[in-house]
Design an enzyme around this catalytic site. Structure first.
Site, mmCIF file in Angstrom:
data_model
loop_
_atom_site.group_PDB
_atom_site.id
_atom_site.type_symbol
_atom_site.label_atom_id
_atom_site.label_comp_id
_atom_site.label_asym_id
_atom_site.label_seq_id
_atom_site.Cartn_x
_atom_site.Cartn_y
_atom_site.Cartn_z
ATOM 1 N N SER A 671 1.078 -0.912 0.038
ATOM 2 C CA SER A 671 0.124 0.506 -0.043
ATOM 3 C C SER A 671 0.888 1.042 -0.113
ATOM 4 O O SER A 671 1.668 1.432 -0.978
ATOM 5 C CB SER A 671 -0.536 -0.322 0.662
ATOM 6 O OG SER A 671 -1.616 0.650 1.184
ATOM 7 N N ASP A 744 -8.808 -5.009 -5.953
ATOM 8 C CA ASP A 744 -8.989 -3.747 -5.043
ATOM 9 C C ASP A 744 -9.503 -2.264 -4.618
ATOM 10 O O ASP A 744 -10.194 -2.521 -5.804
ATOM 11 C CB ASP A 744 -7.455 -2.908 -5.211
ATOM 12 C CG ASP A 744 -6.741 -2.250 -3.924
ATOM 13 O OD1 ASP A 744 -8.183 -1.762 -2.754
ATOM 14 O OD2 ASP A 744 -5.847 -2.010 -4.393
ATOM 15 N N HIS A 778 -7.933 -5.510 -1.333
ATOM 16 C CA HIS A 778 -5.970 -5.129 -0.699
ATOM 17 C C HIS A 778 -5.154 -5.084 -0.443
ATOM 18 O O HIS A 778 -4.031 -5.542 0.206
ATOM 19 C CB HIS A 778 -6.637 -2.844 0.159
ATOM 20 C CG HIS A 778 -5.873 -2.832 -0.361
ATOM 21 N ND1 HIS A 778 -4.832 -1.890 -0.997
ATOM 22 C CD2 HIS A 778 -5.491 -2.289 1.259
ATOM 23 C CE1 HIS A 778 -3.948 -1.491 -0.392
ATOM 24 N NE2 HIS A 778 -3.988 -1.052 1.136
#
Length: 810
Positions: A671, A744, A778
């Site tokens: 991330s 995601d 994610h």
């Protein structure tokens, strides 16, 4: 359950031979697989009155087939249309219950054969526990009698969990409130041609929105959202009586009952919906009903929240944070911002807190706050503790108020920076009152409260229990973990007068377990759970905290792992894998404060870098990467030079120890850590390769703030552009591996970000690989995808780091 062919795996592309392909799933080497494929330890749930302990078994991963189940993406939520639940939910496959202190087991009988347990909870008086069992095409509600251990199904179908938890215990143990859809089945899939284009208008009023995903796009989506989220609310009785409707059909965002059990507060989502915001910002109406569903009044009509500024100190105008006061029979409380929710508007006070007693016709001002309201805890009718917070300067205040008085003055206890963890006083201990609601725990004489906290220090966390004198706000230390060889943290206070606490004790090689500690003396704690270390292969690995300084004097630290049997006196220097995640600060001194214990258990998860210590790498985990804004400067104004300085300091530290080959170092992150990784490869020559998972690389695609950056792109164009590694793709010459879930849902980290960054590197002659993991969001969940990801990472590190060759990039 429908079946899929799981040979359809990670979409990959590799520059060097200009290849694009699909590849079959692979598994990592045995040393990694042994750690990645362990049995997951059970989860622990302690009943609120400390009577029972539930141990819930779970699978470490989902299967690809589970991840591939049908999914609708509507207004920021992901729904399984087959069983009307949130998709991708965690579930448990086994249950054991014991008496907490005596450890006497309760034999649970009659559980469903194919157990997929969700939303486990004990009843208010702990005579029962309940859970949802998730089948492929339905949810069912079960209760367990704690006296007999007998489980029984009380609602076999018709339950919905698309808007959150499917049920809530009622005021006593006799019934539960349940979201009920009845016999409504999956919406028929009819291909309907649009009656016209979808349109949106900008009307000249500022209405900034962050880059949310899974939004509504047209009228068809609106219809689906209504269909799958509309439920009634019913009472389900533990004795098996027929269900009783309480609230008629509606889109219930939330509902809760008053402490005396006489009234229900329900927030009902209403149209018009938005195509730029998630359902949390949709218009809603707060209605009050009696406990049987008779309408009392509308308490508040909340408009569409499309004009809230993007600043982190911004809040919605009007009433917000509406909740029941925990120490009164039926009193509602809420906050209102005198500045209209806009921090740019000048105002003497930023928030005002109000309350209203039944029949909810009069409002009384409780207190005014200099910062935003962030919470309140009640003790007596004339005493509560209120918290406020201001993001921009990281200030938080804790104060006594008298909620029985109009506009009570504040007696401030603490006024501190949230960044300064060494000054963290801890959290006040709660107990449960006659309404089964959490309130402050007083000493027997009523003159003291109690605090528990992490006890942050330069030597690492040493959790504590304090007595807090109400009269002068002074504290007396009752107990503190010694922190010499173990990390012991307080789970909860069992009995403040007898000085009994439930704690968790762990060490680097010993898995965390619950203990009963008498903190009155030095007696040995009694072990209550006996979970074993699932990572015994790491038993001889070396773990140590290292402290070092950045070039400008900022204190930093990291955790260094070295392979079993490694002896630096033999002169061998190891390849290194470093993992980090940048954090923004306003205070340089706070940036270097230690925030963990050196004695914490070596715990792995699917994204951990520690696996590679088994492959002969030195691993630097959680290296501190502070980005500091001095004075009026924002942290990101000097993001790149600080980022490179953080990395250079870490490599210099391990190089000076004589254990790492500084020419064979890799950096990885997930991330915002992936964003960091790409920037380090673009702006430095410190690393031989990088691994970037599920990141965002072009900040112009997140124009209304990101991470801790409050300014919009148009307010700080240079910052956005300088921080975007996409703009420097031609400078990124070291090999970089991009991994991203192809579903995601995190705001900002669209899968497109990795695809476009990869294409930019490809087009400018760099070396990269892109791996898209099917169905992953994610965070990754499917066993097949995770094992393949580990194989990709290991292959990359072996080729470009451990066995690095000097390759001309010209």
């Amino acid at each position: 359950m429908r079946h899929i062919k799981i040979w359809v795996v990670a979409v990959v592309a590799l520059i060097g031979n200009n290849a694009s392909a699909q590849t079959d799933y692979q598994k990592p080497p045995a040393e990694i697989l042994e750690l990645a494929d362990v049995k997951a330890p059970s989860a622990s749930i302690v009943s609120r009155n400390n009577k029972y302990l539930a141990l819930l078994d779970r699978s470490l991963y989902k299967s690809l087939e589970e991840l591939a189940e049908p999914e609708l993406k509507l207004a920021g939520i992901r729904i399984n249309p087959e069983n009307f639940s949130l998709s991708r939910g965690t579930y448990y496959t086994g249950l054991k219950i014991q008496h907490l202190i005596s450890k006497e087991p309760i034999t649970v009988k009659g559980l469903p054969a194919n157990l997929k347990m969700q939303s486990f909870s004990f009843s208010p008086n702990e005579n029962y526990c309940a859970f949802i069992n998730a089948a492929f095409n339905k949810l069912s509600l079960w209760v367990i009698d704690m006296k007999t251990g007998q489980a029984k199904e009380i609602i076999p179908s018709g339950i919905s969990a698309t808007m959150g938890s499917a049920y809530m215990w009622g005021p006593d143990d006799s019934y539960l409130f349940v979201r009920y859809k009845g016999d409504k089945a999956k919406m028929p899939e009819v291909r309907e041609l649009p009656k016209g284009p979808a349109t949106q208008d900008a009307t000249g009023v500022k209405a900034a929105a962050r880059t949310y995903q899974d939004l509504l796009r047209n009228k068809q989506d609106e219809a689906k959202f209504d269909y799958y989220t509309t439920t009634s609310v019913v009472k389900a009785f533990v004795d098996g009586r027929p269900i009783q409707q309480v609230l008629k059909d509606g889109v219930y965002k939330s509902f809760s009952y008053s402490p005396d059990g006489k009234y229900l507060l329900a927030e009902e989502v209403r149209q018009p919906y938005s195509y730029t915001l998630t359902y949390g910002s949709f218009p809603s109406r707060f209605n009050i009903y009696d406990i049987n569903g008779t309408f009392v009044k509308t308490f508040y009509d909340r408009p569409l929240q499309d004009k809230v500024p993007v600043s982190y100190d911004a809040v919605e105008a009007g009433k917000r944070s509406i909740f029941w006061r925990s120490d009164m029979p039926s009193t509602l409380m809420w906050a209102v911002a005198p500045d209209g929710g806009d921090p740019e508007q000048q105002s003497e006070y930023r928030d005002e807190v109000f309350q209203s007693d039944y029949p909810f016709t009069e409002e009384k001002l409780v207190c005014k706050l200099n910062n935003r309201f962030s919470g309140i805890e009640f003790g007596r009718k004339d005493m509560a503790i209120v918290y406020d917070y201001w993001w921009k300067n990281r200030n938080t205040r804790t104060a006594f108020i008298d909620p029985s008085k109009e506009n009570s003055p504040l007696r401030v206890i603490w006024d501190r920076s949230t960044e300064d963890v060494y000054s963290d006083p801890g959290d006040f201990v709660n107990t449960y009152n006659q309404y089964n609601r959490a309130v402050l725990q007083y000493s027997k004489d009523g003159k003291s409260l109690y605090l528990t906290g992490e006890g942050y220090s330069p030597e690492g966390n040493k959790p504590f229990i304090d007595e807090f004198k109400i009269a002068d706000a002074k504290t007396k230390r009752l107990w503190r973990a010694d922190g010499k060889s173990t990390y012991e943290r307080v789970i909860r206070i069992i009995d403040a007068e007898k000085k009994l606490a439930l704690t968790s004790i762990e060490s680097p090689k010993v898995y965390p377990n619950y203990y009963l500690r008498n903190y009155k003396g030095d007696s040995k704690p009694t072990q209550l759970t006996f979970k074993e270390n699932p990572y015994k292969a790491l038993a001889d690995v070396s773990k140590q905290k290292i402290n070092y300084k950045r070039a400008d004097g900022v204190d930093l630290y990291a955790t260094l792992y070295l392979p079993a049997g490694y002896d630096k006196t033999k002169g061998e220097r190891l390849p290194m894998l470093m993992e980090a995640y940048p954090t923004e600060y306003k205070d340089a001194k706070a940036a270097g404060q230690v925030k963990e214990s050196p004695n914490a258990f070596i715990s792995l998860y699917w994204g951990s870098p520690v696996y590679w210590v088994m492959r002969g790498y030195a691993v630097l985990e959680d290296a501190q990467f502070p980005i500091i804004g001095k004075d009026k400067e924002e942290p990101n104004d000097t993001y790149i030079p600080q980022l490179v300085a953080d990395a250079a300091a870490a490599i210099k530290a391990v190089d000076s120890m004589g254990v790492v080959d500084k020419n064979r170092c890799a950096v990885m992150g997930h991330s915002y850590g992936a964003f960091m990784t790409a920037n380090l490869l673009a702006h430095s020559d410190l690393f031989a390769a990088g691994i970037a998972r599920s990141g965002a690389y072009n900040r112009t695609l997140t124009p209304f703030s990101f991470q801790a950056e409050q300014r919009s792109y148009w307010e700080a164009q240079k910052v956005y552009n300088d921080m975007s590694p996409f703009n420097y793709a031609d400078k990124l010459k070291e090999p970089i591996l991009f991994i991203h879930g192809d579903a995601d849902n995190n705001p900002g980290t669209f899968t497109l970000q990795s695809e476009r960054m990869f294409q930019a590197i490809k087009g400018t002659g760099g070396k990269a690989r892109l791996v898209l993991l099917p169905y992953e969001s994610h965070g990754y969940a499917a066993r097949e995808n995770i094992l393949h990801m580990l194989w990709e990472m290991d292959t990359w590190l072996e080729k470009y780091v451990k066995n690095k060759k000097e390759i001309s990039m010209k």
